[in-house]
Design an enzyme around this catalytic site. Sequence first.
Site, PDB file in Angstrom:
ATOM      1  CG  HIS A  76      -4.047  -8.981   3.745  1.00  0.00           C
ATOM      2  ND1 HIS A  76      -3.729  -8.960   2.406  1.00  0.00           N
ATOM      3  CD2 HIS A  76      -4.641  -7.794   4.007  1.00  0.00           C
ATOM      4  CE1 HIS A  76      -4.105  -7.797   1.880  1.00  0.00           C
ATOM      5  NE2 HIS A  76      -4.680  -7.085   2.830  1.00  0.00           N
ATOM      6  CG  ASP A  97      -6.086  -4.651  -0.179  1.00  0.00           C
ATOM      7  OD1 ASP A  97      -7.041  -3.886   0.041  1.00  0.00           O
ATOM      8  OD2 ASP A  97      -5.333  -5.065   0.725  1.00  0.00           O
ATOM      9  CD  GLU A 115      -7.156  -1.000   2.238  1.00  0.00           C
ATOM     10  OE1 GLU A 115      -6.077  -0.391   2.214  1.00  0.00           O
ATOM     11  OE2 GLU A 115      -7.545  -1.664   3.221  1.00  0.00           O
ATOM     12  CE1 TYR A 169      -2.188  -6.665   6.983  1.00  0.00           C
ATOM     13  CE2 TYR A 169      -3.422  -6.337   9.002  1.00  0.00           C
ATOM     14  CZ  TYR A 169      -3.364  -6.359   7.629  1.00  0.00           C
ATOM     15  OH  TYR A 169      -4.484  -6.062   6.894  1.00  0.00           O
ATOM     16  CG  HIS A 198     -11.851  -3.733   4.072  1.00  0.00           C
ATOM     17  ND1 HIS A 198     -12.146  -2.397   4.276  1.00  0.00           N
ATOM     18  CD2 HIS A 198     -10.492  -3.814   4.081  1.00  0.00           C
ATOM     19  CE1 HIS A 198     -11.009  -1.721   4.383  1.00  0.00           C
ATOM     20  NE2 HIS A 198      -9.990  -2.545   4.268  1.00  0.00           N
ATOM     21  CG  HIS A 235      -7.399  -0.803   8.346  1.00  0.00           C
ATOM     22  ND1 HIS A 235      -6.598   0.023   7.579  1.00  0.00           N
ATOM     23  CD2 HIS A 235      -7.737  -1.849   7.567  1.00  0.00           C
ATOM     24  CE1 HIS A 235      -6.414  -0.517   6.380  1.00  0.00           C
ATOM     25  NE2 HIS A 235      -7.091  -1.650   6.365  1.00  0.00           N
ATOM     26  CG  HIS A 284      -2.006  -1.060   1.173  1.00  0.00           C
ATOM     27  ND1 HIS A 284      -2.060  -2.028   0.212  1.00  0.00           N
ATOM     28  CD2 HIS A 284      -3.033  -1.320   2.023  1.00  0.00           C
ATOM     29  CE1 HIS A 284      -3.065  -2.852   0.460  1.00  0.00           C
ATOM     30  NE2 HIS A 284      -3.682  -2.446   1.554  1.00  0.00           N
ATOM     31  CG  ASP A 305      -7.562  -5.474   5.876  1.00  0.00           C
ATOM     32  OD1 ASP A 305      -7.283  -6.472   5.186  1.00  0.00           O
ATOM     33  OD2 ASP A 305      -7.582  -4.322   5.416  1.00  0.00           O
TER      34      ASP A 305
END
Length: 402
Positions: free
Chosen positions: A226, A83, A81, A193, A79, A146, A24, A165
């Site tokens: 992830h 990715d 985001e 992380y 989520h 987040h 990121h 996440d």
Amino acid sequence: MAAIEIKKNVYWVGVVDWNIHDFHGYSRSPEGTTYNAYLVLDDKITLFDSAPQKFQWDLYHQIRSIIPLEKIDYIVCNHIEPDHAGAMPFLMEHIRPEKVVCSKMGHRMLLDHFHQPDWPYHVVGTGDTLSLGARTVHFLETRMLHWPDSMFSYIPEDKLLISNDAFGQNLATSERFDDEVDFGRLMSATSHYYHNIVLPYSTRVLEVLAEVGKRGWQIDMIAPDHGIIWRSHVADILAAYQAYAEQKTGKRAVVVYDTMWHSTEKMAKAIADGIMETGVGVRVMSLKEYHHSDVMAELATATGIVCGSPTHNNGILPLMADFLTYMKGLRPAGRIGAAFGSYGWSGESVAAITEWLKSAKVDVVEPGVKAKNVPDHAKLAECKDLGRRVGQAIIERVQSRA
């Protein structure tokens, strides 16, 4: 990577990104990462999360190895985001689902990202459920864990928490489960992380963990978006997140610096020697050798952060400015700090670092130490004394928490 059945009729259909090292644009991921997506076969076949746009065909073939995409009924976006949702336009074209399930903030963000008001949105909130047939999905909004849109999906029939996440790591491996990789390596990646992504939201983490406990969810598998899936160390990862969020650091310090002609480096080593004399552990890290995210990973267990830079253009060197900006944004709590640096003629770096640390809510041990040109034995003795003062302040801080 082949699709893997993680529970009866529940499949990991994610993608392994073996070669990513810049996560990121702000965190280092030397071991790559994964983009985990999960396919549940039930009366209503459901896909949980997806992958970046660049991996949309990989995701397609993963799903296709199990069922044709057009058989999917629901897509759950935990989520938004990119990715985890970058492949959404591609998936919508190939699947045409009955429902796109998301949180209220997720709905707004899907519109903001993809500008598709006609998708079949199904907005859910905390406490809402969705029947898939033999299974029911329970939703828990986890705002700012987040992103504002984040949520958990829990399937009680499988004791499965799909956690987006949260509880993840950046690990690209051929193994999919926590008991298939070295536990120390796994926890190191998990801590790295957390302390580079989740740390600013630690108060929220504690609230979410309490909420999960209050709901009495029985969880024997956590499937993040992830890295590795947790099946043998569920209690360990929940306890680790509790500890990370409480930020109960120990008798350790990080001395981080940048240097031009090695004078500030000499000072860093002397300060570290002084810290060690108090019995406090220390790690010395040059910003020319260590990425700022690796320094934050080291700070995860350290109460002290001592920062040094020579004066450069009446300020500090760019790598130190980068680190201080990065650290301030992550908002580590309860830290002891100090500043040091060399200079040629003006000498503003120590004052600048001191103010930066204070702005990041670090309790600063003053005065810092500055040395003109090359530090002599007397100046290095001052550095050792600063180290001792920092070490003693760390000991007192840790004892006050006991």
